[in-house]
Write a protein that holds these residues in place. Structure first.
Motif, short mmCIF file in Angstrom:
data_model
loop_
_atom_site.label_atom_id
_atom_site.label_comp_id
_atom_site.label_asym_id
_atom_site.label_seq_id
_atom_site.Cartn_x
_atom_site.Cartn_y
_atom_site.Cartn_z
N SER A 17 0.84 -1.19 0.00
CA SER A 17 0.00 0.00 0.00
C SER A 17 0.88 1.25 0.00
N SER A 67 -3.26 2.16 6.40
CA SER A 67 -3.70 1.28 5.32
C SER A 67 -4.37 0.02 5.86
N VAL A 68 -5.46 -0.35 5.21
CA VAL A 68 -6.19 -1.55 5.60
C VAL A 68 -5.30 -2.79 5.44
N SER A 69 -4.63 -2.88 4.31
CA SER A 69 -3.80 -4.08 4.10
C SER A 69 -2.64 -4.11 5.09
N PRO A 124 -3.31 -4.30 -1.95
CA PRO A 124 -4.52 -3.53 -2.22
C PRO A 124 -4.88 -3.59 -3.70
N MET A 125 -6.16 -3.43 -3.99
CA MET A 125 -6.56 -3.32 -5.40
C MET A 125 -6.34 -1.89 -5.86
N ASN A 175 -6.63 0.22 -9.39
CA ASN A 175 -7.07 0.17 -10.79
C ASN A 175 -7.29 -1.27 -11.26
N PHE A 176 -8.06 -1.98 -10.44
CA PHE A 176 -8.53 -3.34 -10.72
C PHE A 176 -7.44 -4.39 -10.66
N SER A 209 -7.17 -5.81 -0.10
CA SER A 209 -8.09 -4.74 0.32
C SER A 209 -8.63 -4.08 -0.94
N GLY A 239 -11.66 -1.08 -2.50
CA GLY A 239 -12.66 -0.05 -2.24
C GLY A 239 -14.07 -0.56 -2.45
N GLY A 240 -14.24 -1.43 -3.44
CA GLY A 240 -15.57 -1.93 -3.80
C GLY A 240 -15.74 -3.40 -3.46
N TYR A 296 -15.98 -7.15 -5.02
CA TYR A 296 -15.60 -7.91 -6.22
C TYR A 296 -15.77 -9.41 -6.04
C1 LIG Z 1 -4.39 4.43 -6.89
C2 LIG Z 1 -5.58 3.73 -6.33
C3 LIG Z 1 -6.38 2.98 -7.17
C4 LIG Z 1 -7.48 2.30 -6.65
N1 LIG Z 1 -8.23 1.52 -7.50
C5 LIG Z 1 -9.28 0.83 -7.00
C6 LIG Z 1 -10.05 -0.03 -7.85
O1 LIG Z 1 -9.78 -0.21 -9.02
N2 LIG Z 1 -11.10 -0.69 -7.29
C7 LIG Z 1 -11.43 -0.56 -5.98
O2 LIG Z 1 -12.38 -1.18 -5.53
N3 LIG Z 1 -10.71 0.24 -5.15
C8 LIG Z 1 -9.65 0.92 -5.63
N4 LIG Z 1 -8.90 1.72 -4.80
C9 LIG Z 1 -9.25 1.75 -3.37
C10 LIG Z 1 -8.40 0.78 -2.58
O3 LIG Z 1 -8.45 -0.53 -3.09
C11 LIG Z 1 -8.87 0.75 -1.13
O4 LIG Z 1 -8.79 2.05 -0.60
C12 LIG Z 1 -8.04 -0.19 -0.28
O5 LIG Z 1 -8.41 -0.07 1.05
C13 LIG Z 1 -6.58 0.14 -0.40
O6 LIG Z 1 -5.83 -0.67 0.49
P1 LIG Z 1 -4.94 0.02 1.60
O7 LIG Z 1 -5.90 0.67 2.56
O8 LIG Z 1 -4.17 -1.09 2.19
O9 LIG Z 1 -4.07 1.04 0.90
C14 LIG Z 1 -7.81 2.41 -5.27
C15 LIG Z 1 -6.98 3.17 -4.43
C16 LIG Z 1 -5.88 3.82 -4.94
C17 LIG Z 1 -5.00 4.62 -4.02
#
Ligand SMILES: Cc1cc2nc3c(=O)[nH]c(=O)nc-3n(C[C@H](O)[C@H](O)[C@H](O)COP(=O)(O)O)c2cc1C
Length: 200
Positions: free
Chosen positions: A10, A16-18, A93-94, A96-97, A138, A140-141, A143
């Protein structure tokens, strides 16, 4: 002695969640194996150099320049760490998919023909002994089910990359709907921690 290789990727650092879930998994493993050696890389805050025309011969070719030789040395080191590990804990983390470029870069250094995989008449073959892999995803949406499932290029990609080098025993941990507000985030963290408790 057990060796645990920990990769965070991350770019969000502490919050960060992960990262939180990676620490949960590592703490569980250390409770069980207090003597374990832990090797760590934070590929989000301290990325390894991306491949470019100046360094690529270090991983694919014959290294000649100082940069290429240093790249080969780093690739050798990362592969040695990977070989020595009994368990891998990966925060992915995800983005951009798919996966963050820091983690993608690590794969560029460790997928090396003759080292971690080989080509045979039957096709490519992974060369690593099987290991436990705890892979924290981790997102955002949502899947794992529903209409966005077809846009998940993260889990199939990670399964392919690890499977290609022989690591097929992957325990995926999902923390989904992180972008749906604080309650959803808390619920996802709690659910993921429950799953981690069954793994480590
Ligand atoms: C550059 C970037 C791209 C992301 N793309 C996606 C995505 O394609 N789909 C999604 O569901 N979330 C997306 N997210 C949200 C992250 O997956 C989400 O916030 C997740 O908690 C990130 O993990 P972290 O908290 O460990 O950083 C994106 C976040 C960032 C910063």
């Amino acid at each position: 002695m057990k060796t645990i290789l920990v990769l965070n990727s991350s770019v969000m650092q502490g919050d960060s969640v992960s990262n939180i879930l990676v620490e949960e998994a590592v703490a569980g493993l250390l409770e069980k194996y207090p003597e374990a050696e832990v090797i760590r890389h934070d590929l989000g805050t301290n990325p390894i150099p991306h491949l470019d025309s100046a360094n690529v011969a270090g991983v694919r070719g014959v290294p000649k320049t100082e940069t290429e030789i240093a790249t080969r040395a780093l690739s050798d080191k990362l592969i040695a760490e990977l070989r020595s590990a009994d368990t891998l804990v990966i925060g992915a983390p995800m983005y951009n998919f798919s996966i963050p470029t820091g983690l993608r870069s690590w794969f560029d250094y460790v997928l090396r023909a003759g080292e971690t995989f080989q080509y045979t008449e039957q096709g490519p073959q992974g060369l690593l002994d099987n290991k436990q892999v705890i892979l924290i995803e981790s997102r955002g949406g949502l899947y794992s089910e529903g209409p966005a499932q077809a846009m998940d290029f993260q889990e199939p990609y990670l399964r392919t990359l690890f499977g290609f080098i022989g690591l097929k025993n992957i325990n995926f941990v999902h923390a989904e709907k992180i972008g749906f507000g604080p309650e959803a985030r808390q619920a996802a963290l709690a659910e993921a921690k429950e799953r981690i408790a069954t793994l480590s």
